[in-house]
Design a protein around this motif. Structure first.
Motif, PDB file in Angstrom:
ATOM      1  N   CYS A  82      -6.053  -0.348   3.916  1.00  0.00           N
ATOM      2  CA  CYS A  82      -6.861  -0.136   2.706  1.00  0.00           C
ATOM      3  C   CYS A  82      -6.018   0.236   1.489  1.00  0.00           C
ATOM      4  O   CYS A  82      -6.564   0.421   0.404  1.00  0.00           O
ATOM      5  N   ARG A  95      -5.245   6.013   3.169  1.00  0.00           N
ATOM      6  CA  ARG A  95      -5.591   4.595   3.027  1.00  0.00           C
ATOM      7  C   ARG A  95      -4.777   3.716   3.966  1.00  0.00           C
ATOM      8  O   ARG A  95      -5.220   2.630   4.350  1.00  0.00           O
ATOM      9  N   ASP A 100      -8.465  -2.854   5.832  1.00  0.00           N
ATOM     10  CA  ASP A 100      -9.421  -3.346   4.843  1.00  0.00           C
ATOM     11  C   ASP A 100     -10.481  -4.185   5.546  1.00  0.00           C
ATOM     12  O   ASP A 100     -10.324  -4.558   6.722  1.00  0.00           O
TER      13      ASP A 100
END
Length: 256
Positions: A82, A95, A100
């Motif tokens: 991400c 992240r 994703d």
């Protein structure tokens, strides 16, 4: 101290470690050559942290240099975390621990013994130099021991925790991630290997076993593969990894 009051380090100390010890001096200052070497090492560490891993090129290299993957029908997939770029990856570690949406959608349930992930981490250089040589030694040992594999995933901007999301989606019993470690001023190409039993989102480092400093001049790939296989066999028998699984502790159990 000597009679002149000058402190001298043990003359053979530098032969025992790559750390900056027993440095030559020029008067009261460190020798210019050592200052320049320090600046070079610092620049190499910074470059390693900011360098990007070309996941598509690396995936092709895995297919070309590890024909055993194709022989066993193991796919190589490229994924993203991400973290959309390197700056966000470095500033927001969380992240890098999740995939994703597009990458998550690629992964389908494929129950297996082991899911192998390769991620750039904090040194793409470490992965480029050490991941393929390690797998070239490890994969034949796994096949001989009867391990089944899910697809090998190559993740851009990945942290260790991304292997939990991948392993959970695949339904793997165990996950292994090979990842670039934070560069030091003695080595910018050190790779770590983290083993997690029953990977799932929310696992912590206490649930994993780690081998560190895999590189030329550190832990060589032959020894790393041997130690990893020992951990994997014990993890499969005891059905756990992490603080409850000490390296070498399962030897008598496996022999029994």
């Amino acid at each position: 101290m000597t009679d002149t009051g000058v402190k001298r380090a043990a003359p053979n100390l530098r032969s025992l470690t790559a750390a900056r010890v027993s440095l030559p001096m020029s008067g009261h200052s460190i020798a210019t050559s050592e200052v320049l070497e320090f600046q070079l090492a610092h620049a190499q560490a910074r470059d390693a942290v900011h360098a990007a891993l070309d996941t598509e090129a690396f995936a092709r290299r895995l297919r070309d240099e590890l024909p055993m993957l194709a022989e066993q029908g193991v796919e190589v997939l490229t994924l993203r975390s991400c973290a959309v770029d390197r700056a966000r990856y470095l500033r927001h570690p969380q992240r890098g621990r999740s995939l994703d949406a597009a990458s998550a959608a690629v992964l389908k349930s494929m129950p297996c013994d082991l899911a192998i992930t390769i991620a750039d981490g904090l040194s793409a250089l470490a992965v480029e130099r050490n991941a393929v040589p390690l797998l070239a030694v490890l994969l034949p040992r796994m096949a001989k021991d009867g391990w089944t594999m899910g697809p090998v995933t190559v993740v851009q901007q990945g942290r260790v925790g991304v292997c939990d999301a991948i392993g959970e989606r695949l339904g793997a019993r165990c996950s292994l991630i090979l990842i670039g470690e934070r560069p030091g001023l003695s080595a910018a190409d050190s790779m770590g290997a983290y083993l997690t039993w029953q990977p799932r989102v929310g696992r912590t480092d206490a649930d994993r076993n780690c081998l560190s400093n895999i590189r030329s001049g550190g832990l060589n790939v032959e020894e790393a593969a041997e130690r990893l296989m020992g951990l994997m066999k014990t993890a499969r028998t005891m059905k756990l990894t992490g603080v409850a699984l000490k390296e070498g502790a399962g030897a008598s159990l496996l022999e029994g």
